[in-house]
Scaffold this motif. Structure first.
Motif, mmCIF file in Angstrom:
data_model
loop_
_atom_site.group_PDB
_atom_site.id
_atom_site.type_symbol
_atom_site.label_atom_id
_atom_site.label_comp_id
_atom_site.label_asym_id
_atom_site.label_seq_id
_atom_site.Cartn_x
_atom_site.Cartn_y
_atom_site.Cartn_z
ATOM 1 N N TYR A 19 3.130 124.080 19.736
ATOM 2 C CA TYR A 19 2.464 123.793 21.002
ATOM 3 C C TYR A 19 1.844 125.102 21.484
ATOM 4 C CZ TYR A 19 1.752 123.056 25.954
ATOM 5 O OH TYR A 19 1.195 122.986 27.208
ATOM 6 N N GLU A 20 0.594 125.033 21.897
ATOM 7 C CA GLU A 20 -0.072 126.216 22.447
ATOM 8 C C GLU A 20 -0.453 125.929 23.887
ATOM 9 O OE1 GLU A 20 -3.905 129.077 21.518
ATOM 10 O OE2 GLU A 20 -2.945 127.991 19.878
ATOM 11 N N ASP A 21 0.023 126.774 24.803
ATOM 12 C CA ASP A 21 -0.281 126.547 26.215
ATOM 13 C C ASP A 21 -1.651 127.131 26.562
ATOM 14 O OD1 ASP A 21 0.023 129.297 26.689
ATOM 15 O OD2 ASP A 21 1.985 129.093 27.623
ATOM 16 N N THR A 22 -2.041 126.997 27.819
ATOM 17 C CA THR A 22 -3.377 127.430 28.251
ATOM 18 C C THR A 22 -3.591 128.934 28.157
ATOM 19 O OG1 THR A 22 -2.623 127.504 30.538
ATOM 20 C CG2 THR A 22 -3.667 125.454 29.784
ATOM 21 N N SER A 27 4.622 127.827 20.979
ATOM 22 C CA SER A 27 6.042 127.477 20.967
ATOM 23 C C SER A 27 6.282 126.412 19.905
ATOM 24 C CB SER A 27 6.479 126.926 22.325
ATOM 25 O OG SER A 27 6.242 127.862 23.344
#
Length: 105
Positions: A19-22, A27
């Motif tokens: 998962y890649e956040d903004t 993660s």
């Protein structure tokens, strides 16, 4: 990416995704694991739960490894292993998923 779990783990075949956040931080997480259909498992035997039984002991007796309790949970369509320990319940003890049984054994 393969999951970092031993081959005997219920999560061994589950893919690790990212998962890649903004802000660009990445993660890792495990993709969802679905409980297999119990009908797809080859039955070895059944065990009737009696007063004082524990799932880890049942698993050790029938499968040789108390940490494989999740195989009995899967074979009996149980999300929570404690749900299996009702006195009088008959537990299906099966081969692992994908291992065919022998007809009329």
């Amino acid at each position: 990416m393969a999951a970092p779990f031993p081959p005997t783990s219920r999560y061994a075949a589950i893919e690790v995704a990212m998962y890649e956040d903004t802000e660009g931080r990445r993660s890792p997480y495990l993709r969802r694991r679905f409980i297999p259909q119990p009908e797809s498992f080859a039955l070895l035997t059944e065990h009737e739960v009696t007063e004082g039984d524990r799932l880890d002991n049942i698993t050790a007796t029938h499968l040789g490894d108390p940490e494989q309790f999740w195989r009995i949970a899967d074979a009996n369509r149980a999300m929570r292993p404690d749900d299996l320990m009702e006195v009088g319940r008959r537990l299906r003890i099966t081969l692992p998923a994908g291992i065919p049984g022998v007809a009329d054994a």
